[in-house]
Design an enzyme around this catalytic site. Structure first.
Site, PDB file in Angstrom:
ATOM      1  N   GLU A   1      92.366  25.866  11.107  1.00 52.16           N
ATOM      2  CA  GLU A   1      91.877  26.432  12.391  1.00 52.16           C
ATOM      3  C   GLU A   1      92.891  27.878  12.764  1.00 52.16           C
ATOM      4  OE1 GLU A   1      90.030  23.860  15.490  1.00 52.16           O
ATOM      5  OE2 GLU A   1      91.822  22.523  14.915  1.00 52.16           O
TER       6      GLU A   1
ATOM      7  N   HIS B   1      90.852  16.975   1.807  1.00 52.60           N
ATOM      8  CA  HIS B   1      92.381  17.184   1.557  1.00 52.60           C
ATOM      9  C   HIS B   1      92.326  16.714   0.296  1.00 52.60           C
ATOM     10  CE1 HIS B   1      96.562  16.935   3.280  1.00 52.60           C
ATOM     11  NE2 HIS B   1      96.692  17.576   2.241  1.00 52.60           N
TER      12      HIS B   1
ATOM     13  N   GLY C   1      87.694  25.205  18.506  1.00 47.19           N
ATOM     14  CA  GLY C   1      87.298  24.443  17.299  1.00 47.19           C
ATOM     15  C   GLY C   1      86.038  23.482  17.594  1.00 47.19           C
TER      16      GLY C   1
ATOM     17  N   VAL D   1      94.563  20.671   9.119  1.00 49.19           N
ATOM     18  CA  VAL D   1      93.437  21.014   9.707  1.00 49.19           C
ATOM     19  C   VAL D   1      93.709  22.114  10.762  1.00 49.19           C
ATOM     20  CG1 VAL D   1      91.658  20.203  11.652  1.00 49.19           C
ATOM     21  CG2 VAL D   1      91.911  18.718   9.479  1.00 49.19           C
TER      22      VAL D   1
ATOM     23  N   THR E   1      97.401  15.312   6.850  1.00 55.47           N
ATOM     24  CA  THR E   1      96.087  15.986   6.900  1.00 55.47           C
ATOM     25  C   THR E   1      95.676  16.739   8.003  1.00 55.47           C
ATOM     26  OG1 THR E   1      94.968  14.563   5.236  1.00 55.47           O
ATOM     27  CG2 THR E   1      93.346  15.542   6.789  1.00 55.47           C
TER      28      THR E   1
END
Length: 142
Positions: A50, A76, A69, A46, A42
């Site tokens: 990004e 997910h 970010g 991410v 996960t």
């Protein structure tokens, strides 16, 4: 930021998942993570989401600008084993001053693996790096 940065802009990228993006490799120091299934982590998802947003945003920044970010809200939804290629698509949903919002979705050719919202702040990297260096000095002195 350039005036070309507007809601509705889209971008995509494709990335083939390797062993190093799997859960056991995400934090190899953790025995709990090492025991988990060898699927796309996960945290790596991410980062990939990004990356897609950053590529889109960078096409519309002035020299010296970059982005960081500041918010993620992703689900997910499906496991992806190594060797599969994930295609990520992002769309600018809002521009408010230096804050840019995105909708992001990833697909592995079989399933939608994740989706959600992301926000990035546009910053001057020289100023930001100077603040971080100052913080590091304060931390060492403490």
């Amino acid at each position: 930021m350039k005036g070309t940065l507007k809601p509705g802009l889209k971008h995509s990228l494709a990335f083939t998942i390797g062993d190093q993006q799997t859960v056991p490799e995400f934090y190899p120091q953790s025995p709990l993570f090492r025991a988990m299934p060898r699927v796309f982590a996960t945290g790596c998802m991410v980062g990939l989401f990004e990356w897609c947003c950053t590529e889109l945003l960078n096409m519309h920044l002035d020299p010296g600008e970059g982005s960081l970010g500041v918010h993620v809200d992703f689900s997910h939804l499906a496991a992806t084993p190594p060797g599969m290629t994930v295609t990520v698509e992002c769309e600018v949903t809002g521009v408010e001053g230096k804050k840019v919002s995105f909708f992001v979705r990833g697909h592995d050719g079989v399933d939608v693996i994740g989706e959600g919202r992301h926000e990035r702040a546009v910053v001057n990297y020289d100023k930001f790096n100077a603040r971080v260096a100052d913080k590091a000095l304060k931390a060492r002195a403490a």
